[in-house]
Design a protein around this motif. Structure first.
Motif, short mmCIF file in Angstrom:
data_model
loop_
_atom_site.label_atom_id
_atom_site.label_comp_id
_atom_site.label_asym_id
_atom_site.label_seq_id
_atom_site.Cartn_x
_atom_site.Cartn_y
_atom_site.Cartn_z
N UNK A 170 38.08 38.06 45.65
CA UNK A 170 38.27 36.72 46.22
C UNK A 170 39.38 36.77 47.26
N UNK A 171 39.12 36.20 48.44
CA UNK A 171 40.16 35.99 49.45
C UNK A 171 40.40 34.49 49.58
N UNK A 172 41.67 34.09 49.56
CA UNK A 172 42.05 32.71 49.79
C UNK A 172 42.74 32.67 51.15
N UNK A 173 42.07 32.07 52.13
CA UNK A 173 42.57 32.02 53.50
C UNK A 173 43.15 30.64 53.77
N UNK A 174 44.47 30.55 53.81
CA UNK A 174 45.15 29.27 53.97
C UNK A 174 45.48 29.03 55.45
N UNK A 175 44.65 28.24 56.12
CA UNK A 175 44.82 27.95 57.55
C UNK A 175 44.99 29.26 58.33
N UNK A 176 44.14 30.24 58.03
CA UNK A 176 44.32 31.59 58.54
C UNK A 176 44.16 31.71 60.05
N UNK A 177 43.52 30.74 60.71
CA UNK A 177 43.33 30.83 62.16
C UNK A 177 43.98 29.65 62.88
N UNK A 178 44.74 28.83 62.17
CA UNK A 178 45.30 27.61 62.77
C UNK A 178 46.29 27.92 63.88
N UNK A 179 47.01 29.06 63.79
CA UNK A 179 48.03 29.38 64.78
C UNK A 179 47.51 30.25 65.92
N UNK A 180 46.19 30.50 65.95
CA UNK A 180 45.62 31.40 66.95
C UNK A 180 44.91 30.63 68.04
#
Length: 324
Positions: A170-180
């Motif tokens: 399982x991967x939990x991606x927390x706003x993983x692309x918000x800063x890109x």
């Protein structure tokens, strides 16, 4: 699709100081039930401060539940997780720049979990590091770089490779692309989708961008003030949202259809209430455009339709469809 992760009546409280000598507890997550099927991507959306990140941290094991439980493959996860169980759920953070050691090269960063968890024999650490870099679209040039020498997208790819080093389910991606930037974010999203297909990963994808969630996720859960208010398959929720909060969120997303018709997006009135003063009845009713007297008096019932679950006294009242 078999169930891999289940959250049952999960509650997470935090102590907060409200005066010189007074202390209260704020409820960031309030009795949530949620399921993640093996190999699916579940989107979790909602306004800032609604509890999305706290729920993610509780699932990973970084925020201890005050009540309720998390189950992995039907087995309750203990408060102190053994190493084998910790490895099965890994997190990708919003800002990889702050989660990567600035003094370590990329290869050193990836080698550390391999050696710590003995994922591969000591003599194969270098080979596995190169495989992880190739898996996320990086190469030998980035292997010897420090985080400050990488772009934002490259740093996020390193963070994903580090999470994959312990072979999680399982991967939990927390706003993983918000800063890109948009183009870089798109490439990272494509990477997550590809990794799901190749490795059979299950992903909890937390985002405020509903258009991204629609393109990436299989199901979506909508969170408001610590609770889930709607959950279901992405196609059904986006086509026929059952909760007024979901409808307002979707209505605020720019779309070709709205531009062509000249429709003005409707926003939410006011700010969300403080978690220290949760409204009675339906917690959304002070801001709801269709609230009635009963909404402020009684908890909303759970209503099911076509695989969707909605907690509202007036589910699907206007029957409006949305096109993004």
């Amino acid at each position: 699709m078999s169930e891999l992760v289940r959250v049952e009546r999960l509650v997470v409280d935090f102590p907060v100081r409200t005066g010189l000598l007074r202390q209260r507890r704020v409820r960031a997550v309030d009795g949530i039930d949620l399921e993640l099927g093996r190999g699916e991507i579940l989107g979790l959306v909602g306004e800032s401060g609604c509890g999305k990140s706290t729920l993610a941290r509780a699932i990973v094991g970084l925020a201890p539940p005050s009540a309720g439980r998390v189950l992995l493959d039907g087995v309750p996860v203990p408060a102190r997780r053994p190493p084998g169980m910790r490895r099965r759920i890994q997190m990708i953070y919003q800002d990889p720049g702050s989660s990567l050691d600035p003094r370590r090269t990329v290869s050193q960063t990836l080698a550390e979990p391999l050696r710590r968890d003995r994922t591969v024999p000591a003599g194969q650490v270098g080979l596995r590091t190169r495989e992880l870099l190739e898996m996320v679209g990086l190469g030998e040039r980035q292997a010897h770089a420090l985080p400050r020498e990488l772009s934002g997208g490259q740093r996020q790819r390193v963070a994903i490779a580090r999470a994959l080093a312990v072979e999680p389910e399982v991967l939990v991606a927390d706003e993983a692309v918000a800063a890109l930037d948009a183009s870089v974010a798109g490439s990272v999203l494509n990477l997550l989708s590809d990794l799901r297909e190749r490795l059979g990963l299950t992903v909890l994808f937390i985002s405020h961008d509903l258009a991204t969630v629609r393109g990436l996720c299989d199901r979506v859960a909508v969170m408001y003030l610590g609770s889930i208010v709607e959950e279901g398959p992405v196609a059904e929720v986006f086509a026929r949202p059952g909760h007024p909060y979901t409808r307002v969120l979707l209505d605020a997303v720019p779309s070709r259809h709205r531009r062509r018709s000249g429709t003005v997006a409707r926003g939410l009135a006011g700010e969300p209430p403080s978690p220290l003063r949760v409204p009675p009845g339906c917690r959304f009713h002070p801001r709801c455009p269709q609230a009635a007297e009963r909404c402020g008096e009684a908890e909303p019932p759970e209503v099911r339709r076509d695989g969707q679950r909605v907690w509202c006294h007036f589910s699907w009242r206007d029957g409006q469809a949305f096109e993004l």
